[in-house]
Write an enzyme that holds these catalytic residues in place. Structure first.
Site, PDB file in Angstrom:
ATOM      1  N   ALA A  69      54.463  40.398  70.175  1.00 39.52           N
ATOM      2  CA  ALA A  69      54.756  39.059  69.677  1.00 39.52           C
ATOM      3  C   ALA A  69      53.445  38.412  69.247  1.00 39.52           C
ATOM      4  O   ALA A  69      52.358  38.843  69.640  1.00 39.52           O
ATOM      5  CB  ALA A  69      55.436  38.248  70.766  1.00 39.52           C
ATOM      6  N   GLY A 113      56.049  43.332  72.700  1.00 44.10           N
ATOM      7  CA  GLY A 113      57.305  43.162  71.974  1.00 44.10           C
ATOM      8  C   GLY A 113      57.549  44.263  70.956  1.00 44.10           C
ATOM      9  O   GLY A 113      58.699  44.549  70.610  1.00 44.10           O
ATOM     10  N   GLU A 116      59.084  46.942  72.936  1.00 49.80           N
ATOM     11  CA  GLU A 116      60.443  46.492  73.290  1.00 49.80           C
ATOM     12  C   GLU A 116      61.380  46.588  72.092  1.00 49.80           C
ATOM     13  O   GLU A 116      62.542  46.978  72.222  1.00 49.80           O
ATOM     14  CB  GLU A 116      60.391  45.064  73.825  1.00 49.80           C
ATOM     15  N   GLU A 136      51.343  43.096  78.469  1.00 53.58           N
ATOM     16  CA  GLU A 136      51.479  41.644  78.688  1.00 53.58           C
ATOM     17  C   GLU A 136      50.714  41.166  79.908  1.00 53.58           C
ATOM     18  O   GLU A 136      50.213  40.042  79.948  1.00 53.58           O
ATOM     19  CB  GLU A 136      52.962  41.268  78.841  1.00 53.58           C
TER      20      GLU A 136
HETATM   21  N1  DAK Z   1      49.458  38.783  67.815  1.00 57.96           N
HETATM   22  C1  DAK Z   1      48.701  38.287  66.805  1.00 57.96           C
HETATM   23  N2  DAK Z   1      47.690  38.946  66.256  1.00 57.96           N
HETATM   24  C2  DAK Z   1      47.399  40.175  66.725  1.00 57.96           C
HETATM   25  C3  DAK Z   1      48.170  40.788  67.740  1.00 57.96           C
HETATM   26  C4  DAK Z   1      49.254  40.038  68.308  1.00 57.96           C
HETATM   27  N3  DAK Z   1      50.052  40.528  69.274  1.00 57.96           N
HETATM   28  N4  DAK Z   1      47.646  42.009  67.986  1.00 57.96           N
HETATM   29  C5  DAK Z   1      46.607  42.170  67.129  1.00 57.96           C
HETATM   30  N5  DAK Z   1      46.467  41.066  66.367  1.00 57.96           N
HETATM   31  C6  DAK Z   1      45.460  40.832  65.341  1.00 57.96           C
HETATM   32  C7  DAK Z   1      44.072  40.654  65.957  1.00 57.96           C
HETATM   33  O1  DAK Z   1      43.905  39.328  66.432  1.00 57.96           O
HETATM   34  C8  DAK Z   1      43.184  40.960  64.781  1.00 57.96           C
HETATM   35  O2  DAK Z   1      43.148  39.848  63.940  1.00 57.96           O
HETATM   36  P1  DAK Z   1      41.726  39.357  63.287  1.00 57.96           P
HETATM   37  O3  DAK Z   1      40.827  39.131  64.427  1.00 57.96           O
HETATM   38  O4  DAK Z   1      41.299  40.536  62.437  1.00 57.96           O
HETATM   39  O5  DAK Z   1      42.097  38.134  62.510  1.00 57.96           O
HETATM   40  C9  DAK Z   1      43.961  42.065  64.051  1.00 57.96           C
HETATM   41  O6  DAK Z   1      45.316  41.975  64.521  1.00 57.96           O
HETATM   42  C10 DAK Z   1      43.445  43.441  64.376  1.00 57.96           C
HETATM   43  O7  DAK Z   1      43.378  43.560  65.767  1.00 57.96           O
HETATM   44  P2  DAK Z   1      42.065  44.086  66.536  1.00 57.96           P
HETATM   45  O8  DAK Z   1      40.817  43.690  65.801  1.00 57.96           O
HETATM   46  O9  DAK Z   1      42.196  43.670  67.956  1.00 57.96           O
HETATM   47  O10 DAK Z   1      42.245  45.668  66.367  1.00 57.96           O
HETATM   48  P3  DAK Z   1      41.828  46.809  67.397  1.00 57.96           P
HETATM   49  O11 DAK Z   1      42.094  48.098  66.684  1.00 57.96           O
HETATM   50  O12 DAK Z   1      40.466  46.572  67.950  1.00 57.96           O
HETATM   51  O13 DAK Z   1      42.857  46.674  68.617  1.00 57.96           O
HETATM   52  C11 DAK Z   1      45.040  46.419  69.595  1.00 57.96           C
HETATM   53  C12 DAK Z   1      44.220  46.902  68.364  1.00 57.96           C
HETATM   54  C13 DAK Z   1      46.528  46.527  69.205  1.00 57.96           C
HETATM   55  C14 DAK Z   1      44.766  47.345  70.787  1.00 57.96           C
HETATM   56  C15 DAK Z   1      44.643  44.962  69.962  1.00 57.96           C
HETATM   57  O14 DAK Z   1      44.734  44.162  68.775  1.00 57.96           O
HETATM   58  C16 DAK Z   1      45.518  44.357  70.999  1.00 57.96           C
HETATM   59  O15 DAK Z   1      45.350  44.581  72.190  1.00 57.96           O
HETATM   60  N6  DAK Z   1      46.450  43.457  70.570  1.00 57.96           N
HETATM   61  C17 DAK Z   1      47.279  42.692  71.471  1.00 57.96           C
HETATM   62  C18 DAK Z   1      48.377  43.562  72.024  1.00 57.96           C
HETATM   63  C19 DAK Z   1      49.221  42.795  73.000  1.00 57.96           C
HETATM   64  O16 DAK Z   1      48.736  42.227  73.996  1.00 57.96           O
HETATM   65  N7  DAK Z   1      50.526  42.739  72.754  1.00 57.96           N
HETATM   66  C20 DAK Z   1      51.472  42.035  73.621  1.00 57.96           C
HETATM   67  C21 DAK Z   1      51.636  40.613  73.121  1.00 57.96           C
HETATM   68  S1  DAK Z   1      52.768  39.678  74.177  1.00 57.96           S
HETATM   69  C22 DAK Z   1      60.232  37.570  74.179  1.00 57.96           C
HETATM   70  C23 DAK Z   1      60.119  38.498  73.175  1.00 57.96           C
HETATM   71  C24 DAK Z   1      58.939  39.184  73.026  1.00 57.96           C
HETATM   72  C25 DAK Z   1      57.859  38.935  73.840  1.00 57.96           C
HETATM   73  C26 DAK Z   1      57.964  37.998  74.838  1.00 57.96           C
HETATM   74  C27 DAK Z   1      59.155  37.290  75.005  1.00 57.96           C
HETATM   75  N8  DAK Z   1      61.455  36.849  74.352  1.00 57.96           N
HETATM   76  C28 DAK Z   1      62.644  37.275  73.638  1.00 57.96           C
HETATM   77  C29 DAK Z   1      61.558  35.777  75.264  1.00 57.96           C
HETATM   78  C30 DAK Z   1      56.651  39.694  73.573  1.00 57.96           C
HETATM   79  C31 DAK Z   1      55.439  39.388  74.040  1.00 57.96           C
HETATM   80  C32 DAK Z   1      54.302  40.162  73.580  1.00 57.96           C
HETATM   81  O17 DAK Z   1      54.407  41.073  72.813  1.00 57.96           O
END
Ligand code: DAK
Length: 262
Positions: A69, A113, A116, A136
Site C-alpha cells: 500500500a 499489500g 496480499e 509491515e
Molecule cells: N509506498 C510508496 N512508495 C513506495 C513503496 C510503498 N509501499 N515502496 C517503494 N516505494 C517507492 C520508494 O519510496 C522510492 O521512491 P523515491 O524515493 O524514488 O521517490 C521508490 O519506490 C523506489 O524504492 P526504493 O528506492 O526503496 O527501492 P529499493 O530497490 O532500494 O527497495 C523495496 C525496494 C521494495 C525493498 C523498498 O522500496 C521497500 O521496502 N518498500 C516498502 C515495502 C513495504 O514496507 N511494503 C508494505 C507497505 S504497508 C489494508 C490493505 C492493505 C494494507 C493495509 C491495510 N486494508 C484493506 C485495511 C497494506 C499495507 C502495506 O502494504
C-alpha cells in the site's frame, strides 16, 4: 474507460479472450494507492461482466508486482481518521467478487499489500526474480488485507510466523516449495506462461471454470463434508448443461470440444 494507474488490454486468439491488467506506477514500485485500487476494481468487474472474457491475468513490472500500500498516504492517519474513513478498506476486496479466474503473474517485489493482493488471486505464477514478503512490522503496523490469515493457509504456520514476525522476504524457489506459488518460470517467460495458462482455461467450459473456482474457495470456508456435499450438487447440476454433452461427446468422437459456455 481511461485509467492512469493501470494498463488494460485484451489478449488471445480464441472465442473467449484474456483480460490483462498491468499495475502501472513504476516510480513507486506499483505502490497500491487508493486511485490504483479503485481503477483495478473497475477493470476487474468490467472483465468479469464481459462474456467475451474467460480469464484475467494481473501483473506488474519486471521490478515489482507491487511494493505494498502507498506508505505516504497512510503516514498521517490517526486511529480516528483511519477508523472513520475506513482507511484503504473500501476498494481492497473487489477482486474477491470476481467469478472468473484471476492469475497473478508476479516478477520482482510482492510486498505487504502487494503480497496480499497476489494471494487474493486464484493462483500465482512467479518469475524467478519474484520476492514475497509481509514487512509491515518494520513500519510499526500489521498486515491489513488478510496477510495474517491467507499466508498461514498458503505456507503453513511456521513459515508464515517467520515471514510476518521477521519481515524477511521469500524468493520464488522458496515460495514454490512452500506452496505459495503454483510454478516458477524464467522472468522473460513470465507473461508467455501466464497468458498460455489463461488461454488453456479460456478453452474450457465457462460454467465448469467458475464452479471450480467457487468450490476451491469454499474449501477454505466450509467443513470438508459440507464442501464435498456442495461439490456433489454442482457435479450433478452440470449434467443439465450443453457443455457436458459436448465435452463427453467430443471425447468419444475423438475431436476437440466446442464449448458454448452454457
Ligand atoms: N509506498 C510508496 N512508495 C513506495 C513503496 C510503498 N509501499 N515502496 C517503494 N516505494 C517507492 C520508494 O519510496 C522510492 O521512491 P523515491 O524515493 O524514488 O521517490 C521508490 O519506490 C523506489 O524504492 P526504493 O528506492 O526503496 O527501492 P529499493 O530497490 O532500494 O527497495 C523495496 C525496494 C521494495 C525493498 C523498498 O522500496 C521497500 O521496502 N518498500 C516498502 C515495502 C513495504 O514496507 N511494503 C508494505 C507497505 S504497508 C489494508 C490493505 C492493505 C494494507 C493495509 C491495510 N486494508 C484493506 C485495511 C497494506 C499495507 C502495506 O502494504
Amino acid at each position: 474507460m481511461s485509467y492512469e494507474c493501470i494498463l488494460v488490454e485484451t489478449r488471445g486468439e480464441g472465442s473467449r479472450k484474456t483480460g490483462l491488467i498491468t499495475l502501472n506506477r513504476p516510480k513507486q514500485l506499483n505502490a497500491l494507492s487508493d486511485q490504483l485500487m479503485d481503477e483495478l476494481g473497475q477493470a476487474l468487474l468490467a472483465f468479469d461482466a464481459d462474456d467475451g472474457i474467460g480469464c484475467i491475468v494481473l501483473t506488474g513490472s519486471e521490478r515489482a508486482f507491487a511494493a505494498g500500500a502507498d506508505i505516504p498516504t497512510m503516514l498521517p492517519h490517526t486511529f480516528m481518521s483511519a477508523f472513520k474513513s475506513g482507511l484503504i478498506s473500501k476498494n481492497w476486496e473487489t477482486i474477491l467478487q470476481v467469478r472468473k479466474p484471476v492469475i497473478a503473474a508476479v516478477a520482482g517485489f510482492a510486498l505487504g499489500g502487494g503480497c496480499e493482493l497476489a494471494m487474493m488471486c486464484d493462483f500465482i505464477i512467479a518469475a524467478d526474480t519474484a520476492k514475497f514478503g509481509q514487512p509491515e512490522i518494520k513500519l510499526g503496523i500489521i498486515p491489513g488485507a488478510g496477510g495474517t490469515q491467507r499466508l498461514p493457509r498458503a505456507v503453513g504456520k511456521s513459515k508464515a510466523m517467520d515471514m510476518l514476525l521477521t519481515a524477511r522476504m521469500m524468493d520464488a524457489a522458496e515460495a514454490e516449495r512452500a506452496g505459495q506459488v503454483s510454478r516458477v518460470v524464467p522472468a522473460d517467460q513470465l507473461m508467455t506462461e501466464a497468458l498460455a495458462a489463461a488461454e488453456t482455461i479460456n478453452g474450457f467450459s465457462g460454467p465448469s471454470v467458475m464452479l471450480i473456482k467457487e468450490l476451491v474457495n469454499l474449501a477454505y470456508q466450509a467443513p470438508l463434508s459440507e464442501g464435498v456435499g456442495v461439490e456433489r450438487r454442482y457435479f450433478h447440476a452440470l449434467f443439465g448443461s450443453e457443455d457436458q454433452r459436448e465435452g463427453m461427446g467430443a471425447f468419444l468422437e475423438k475431436r476437440a470440444p466446442a464449448f458454448k459456455h452454457s
